[in-house]
Design an enzyme around this catalytic site. Structure first.
Site, short mmCIF file in Angstrom:
data_model
loop_
_atom_site.label_atom_id
_atom_site.label_comp_id
_atom_site.label_asym_id
_atom_site.label_seq_id
_atom_site.Cartn_x
_atom_site.Cartn_y
_atom_site.Cartn_z
N LYS A 145 -7.98 -5.08 -3.88
CA LYS A 145 -6.60 -5.19 -4.14
C LYS A 145 -6.18 -6.81 -4.20
O LYS A 145 -5.37 -7.09 -4.88
CB LYS A 145 -5.88 -4.55 -2.86
CG LYS A 145 -5.99 -2.99 -2.92
CD LYS A 145 -5.04 -2.37 -1.97
CE LYS A 145 -5.21 -0.91 -1.78
NZ LYS A 145 -4.40 -0.56 -0.63
N GLY A 148 -5.40 2.72 -2.98
CA GLY A 148 -6.82 3.50 -3.25
C GLY A 148 -6.59 4.55 -4.27
O GLY A 148 -7.62 5.07 -4.77
N ASP A 180 -1.96 -1.14 6.03
CA ASP A 180 -2.31 -0.72 7.25
C ASP A 180 -4.03 -0.61 7.77
O ASP A 180 -4.36 -0.47 8.65
CB ASP A 180 -1.69 0.63 7.68
CG ASP A 180 -2.19 1.65 6.58
OD1 ASP A 180 -2.32 1.45 5.22
OD2 ASP A 180 -2.46 3.05 7.14
N ASP A 226 0.77 -1.07 -0.07
CA ASP A 226 0.21 0.05 0.00
C ASP A 226 1.03 1.19 0.12
O ASP A 226 2.14 1.06 0.41
CB ASP A 226 -0.95 -0.04 1.42
CG ASP A 226 -1.74 1.17 1.49
OD1 ASP A 226 -2.49 1.55 0.30
OD2 ASP A 226 -1.81 1.75 2.46
N MET A 227 0.22 2.34 -0.24
CA MET A 227 1.22 3.64 -0.36
C MET A 227 0.95 4.39 1.01
O MET A 227 1.89 4.25 1.75
CB MET A 227 0.96 4.35 -1.50
CG MET A 227 1.96 5.44 -1.82
SD MET A 227 2.15 6.16 -3.39
CE MET A 227 0.75 6.94 -3.40
#
Length: 264
Positions: A189, A43, A212, A8-9
């Site tokens: 995802k 997202g 997270d 994830d970012m």
């Protein structure tokens, strides 16, 4: 042997200032030498992800819009879009709450009503390719996701009402305290990473992932070596193979160095 790493970012790979350590470029070069694929699964809008990782973007894989947009560098692999009637139903549902901002995330661009121009700084944080329109009727694009933003940062107050009003086949997922994402219920995802696993002939036990928030749940479940950040929500920690240091302590890079590149 790890062949694919997905992360994830925001809240995971990026720190609280929306940055990542420049050490990543050296680590990425080492991963490439080993033939390990690197995937950003977010997202966020694909175009923002691509821009964020220049000049190495064309060597990376991107899963944008919570799985609705998959690309290798600048090359599109697949999209998952909503039906026009589904989009219209969500618009009518959210318009009952005029205090909420709505962003229609299309394949070509993101779209927001001009009346919310005062929130452009928020839009710009998550989208680099966006337009303000006077009416949603002006949009000529396929919509993958509808992002609903609460300026008061209490989006959970609206979650149940919005979820109840959705058409069959469409789901609502909260992301932090500010956002609800509306998408087809058969995309996430995890589905996207499984598509890449199949395309690249890589098994789940050859994959590592980091996350997270609850929109990372399916991503972590799709791999063997799943890591929750120290700052992750409890349910993500409950399903994780391991816990990484927080995003502000570069936990993703530390795990990669120790567990994949075998560096201290």
């Amino acid at each position: 042997m790890i062949k694919l790493i997905a992360t994830d970012m925001d809240g995971t790979f990026l720190d609280s200032s929306k940055r990542f350590s420049m050490e990543f470029f050296d680590i990425f070069a080492e991963l490439r030498k080993k033939g390990i694929k690197f995937v950003i699964a977010s997202g966020n809008q694909y175009f923002r992800l691509y821009q964020k990782f220049l000049p190495i973007s064309n060597e990376m894989y991107f899963i944008g819009e919570n799985g609705s947009y998959i690309a290798k560098g600048a090359k599109l692999i697949s999209t998952n879009t909503l039906k026009k009637e589904q989009v219209q139903a969500v618009i009518q549902l959210v318009e009952k709450h005029p205090e909420l901002n709505m962003i229609l995330c299309g394949v070509k661009s993101a779209y927001c009503l001009s009346e919310f121009k005062h929130l452009e700084s928020v839009v710009r944080t998550y989208y680099c390719n966006y337009q303000f329109v006077e009416s949603y009727d002006e949009i000529d694009d396929e919509i993958m996701k509808i992002a609903i933003y609460d300026p008061s940062h209490q989006i959970i107050r609206y979650a149940d009402d919005i979820a109840r009003g959705l058409d069959k086949g469409v789901k609502a997922t909260t992301s932090g305290n500010e956002w609800i994402d509306i998408q087809n219920e058969d995309i996430n995802k995890g589905v996207a990473i499984k598509l890449l696993q199949k395309k690249l002939n890589i098994k789940p036990e050859e994959c590592m992932a980091f996350g997270d928030q609850m929109n990372d749940y399916t991503l972590l479940k799709a791999v063997k070596y799943s890591y929750a950040m120290a700052n992750a929500v409890p349910r993500i920690k409950d399903i994780a193979y391991g816990i990484a240091k927080s995003n502000d302590h570069q936990g993703v890079l530390e795990v990669i160095k120790q567990e994949v590149l075998n560096e201290l």
